[in-house]
Motif scaffolding. Structure first.
Motif, PDB file in Angstrom:
ATOM      1  N   SER A  44       0.585  -1.419  -0.026  1.00 43.82           N
ATOM      2  CA  SER A  44      -0.010   0.390   0.147  1.00 43.82           C
ATOM      3  C   SER A  44       1.176   0.829   0.568  1.00 43.82           C
ATOM      4  CB  SER A  44      -0.773   0.007   1.414  1.00 43.82           C
ATOM      5  OG  SER A  44      -1.528   0.796   1.278  1.00 43.82           O
ATOM      6  N   TYR A  45       1.692   1.175   0.812  1.00 41.86           N
ATOM      7  CA  TYR A  45       2.917   2.541   1.159  1.00 41.86           C
ATOM      8  C   TYR A  45       3.672   3.010  -0.309  1.00 41.86           C
ATOM      9  CZ  TYR A  45       1.648   1.704   5.783  1.00 41.86           C
ATOM     10  OH  TYR A  45       1.269   1.779   7.251  1.00 41.86           O
ATOM     11  N   LEU A  48       1.758   4.228  -2.768  1.00 44.68           N
ATOM     12  CA  LEU A  48       0.823   5.499  -2.630  1.00 44.68           C
ATOM     13  C   LEU A  48       2.208   5.922  -3.232  1.00 44.68           C
ATOM     14  CD1 LEU A  48      -1.196   7.124  -1.485  1.00 44.68           C
ATOM     15  CD2 LEU A  48       0.097   7.369   0.302  1.00 44.68           C
ATOM     16  N   THR A  71      -3.234  16.982  -4.194  1.00 45.54           N
ATOM     17  CA  THR A  71      -3.111  15.014  -4.303  1.00 45.54           C
ATOM     18  C   THR A  71      -2.145  15.015  -3.063  1.00 45.54           C
ATOM     19  OG1 THR A  71      -3.444  15.038  -6.395  1.00 45.54           O
ATOM     20  CG2 THR A  71      -2.597  13.844  -5.492  1.00 45.54           C
ATOM     21  N   LYS A  74      -3.687  15.133  -0.222  1.00 42.97           N
ATOM     22  CA  LYS A  74      -4.860  14.113   0.674  1.00 42.97           C
ATOM     23  C   LYS A  74      -4.241  12.955   1.143  1.00 42.97           C
ATOM     24  CE  LYS A  74      -8.113  16.069  -2.645  1.00 42.97           C
ATOM     25  NZ  LYS A  74      -8.999  15.999  -4.037  1.00 42.97           N
ATOM     26  N   ALA A  75      -2.489  12.446  -0.168  1.00 40.23           N
ATOM     27  CA  ALA A  75      -1.633  11.591   0.527  1.00 40.23           C
ATOM     28  C   ALA A  75      -1.610  11.551   1.890  1.00 40.23           C
ATOM     29  CB  ALA A  75      -1.035  11.436  -1.227  1.00 40.23           C
ATOM     30  N   LYS A  77      -2.852  12.710   4.644  1.00 41.92           N
ATOM     31  CA  LYS A  77      -3.393  12.327   5.326  1.00 41.92           C
ATOM     32  C   LYS A  77      -4.105  10.955   5.403  1.00 41.92           C
ATOM     33  CE  LYS A  77      -8.437  13.057   6.629  1.00 41.92           C
ATOM     34  NZ  LYS A  77      -9.690  14.003   6.296  1.00 41.92           N
ATOM     35  N   GLU A  78      -4.194  10.195   3.874  1.00 38.01           N
ATOM     36  CA  GLU A  78      -4.444   8.613   3.851  1.00 38.01           C
ATOM     37  C   GLU A  78      -2.841   8.285   4.686  1.00 38.01           C
ATOM     38  OE1 GLU A  78      -4.319   6.117  -0.086  1.00 38.01           O
ATOM     39  OE2 GLU A  78      -5.392   7.459  -0.125  1.00 38.01           O
ATOM     40  N   GLU A  81      -3.855   7.462   7.815  1.00 43.39           N
ATOM     41  CA  GLU A  81      -4.974   6.945   8.685  1.00 43.39           C
ATOM     42  C   GLU A  81      -4.563   5.613   8.068  1.00 43.39           C
ATOM     43  OE1 GLU A  81      -7.697   8.554   6.041  1.00 43.39           O
ATOM     44  OE2 GLU A  81      -8.118  10.191   7.440  1.00 43.39           O
ATOM     45  N   ARG A  82      -3.695   5.295   7.330  1.00 44.35           N
ATOM     46  CA  ARG A  82      -3.187   4.416   6.657  1.00 44.35           C
ATOM     47  C   ARG A  82      -1.929   3.931   7.963  1.00 44.35           C
ATOM     48  NH1 ARG A  82      -4.233  -0.740   3.268  1.00 44.35           N
ATOM     49  NH2 ARG A  82      -2.393  -2.327   4.257  1.00 44.35           N
TER      50      ARG A  82
END
Length: 117
Positions: A44-45, A48, A71, A74-75, A77-78, A81-82
Motif C-alpha cells: 500500500s505504501y 501510494l 493530491t 490528501k495522500a 492524510k491517507e 490513517e493507514r
C-alpha cells in the motif's frame, strides 16, 4: 516396551512435546499473520509513493503543480490513517498472541500438575 516405559513416554509427550508443538504452532500462526500485514502495508505504501512520484513527473504547468500539491495533502492524510490502522492491526495481533500464549501456559501447568499426581 514395558508399562513403565509407555507411561514415561506418554508423560514426556504430554509434558514437553505437545506443549512445544502447540506453542510452535501458535508462534508460526502469529508470524504468518504479522508478515502478511507487513507485506500488505508495504504494498500500500509503495503504491501510494509511486503514484505521487508519477504525479510529480507529469507536472507541466502551474495548474499541474497546484493539483499535485492538493493530491499530496490528501495522500499524506491517507498515509497517516493507514499507519494508524496498520499499527492497530499489529497491536491487536500481538495482544491475541499474548492471550493465547498465556492460555497455553495455564493449560500446560494444569496438565503438568495433573500428570505428577
Amino acid at each position: 516396551m514395558s508399562k513403565t516405559q509407555d507411561k514415561a513416554t506418554q508423560q514426556f509427550e504430554s509434558l514437553f512435546i505437545a506443549p512445544a508443538r502447540a506453542y510452535g504452532s501458535l508462534t508460526l500462526e502469529y508470524y504468518e499473520k504479522l508478515l502478511s500485514a507487513q507485506m500488505e502495508a508495504f504494498r500500500s505504501y509503495s503504491d501510494l509513493t509511486l503514484a505521487q512520484a508519477r504525479a510529480w513527473v507529469d507536472v507541466k504547468d502551474s495548474d499541474g503543480l497546484k493539483q499535485v500539491l492538493e493530491t499530496q495533502q490528501k495522500a499524506a492524510k491517507e498515509l497517516g490513517e493507514r499507519l494508524q490502522g496498520d499499527t492497530k492491526k499489529v497491536v491487536d495481533l500481538s495482544q491475541e498472541f499474548l492471550q493465547k500464549g498465556q492460555q497455553l501456559a495455564e493449560q500446560n501447568v494444569k496438565a503438568a500438575s495433573a500428570a505428577t499426581k
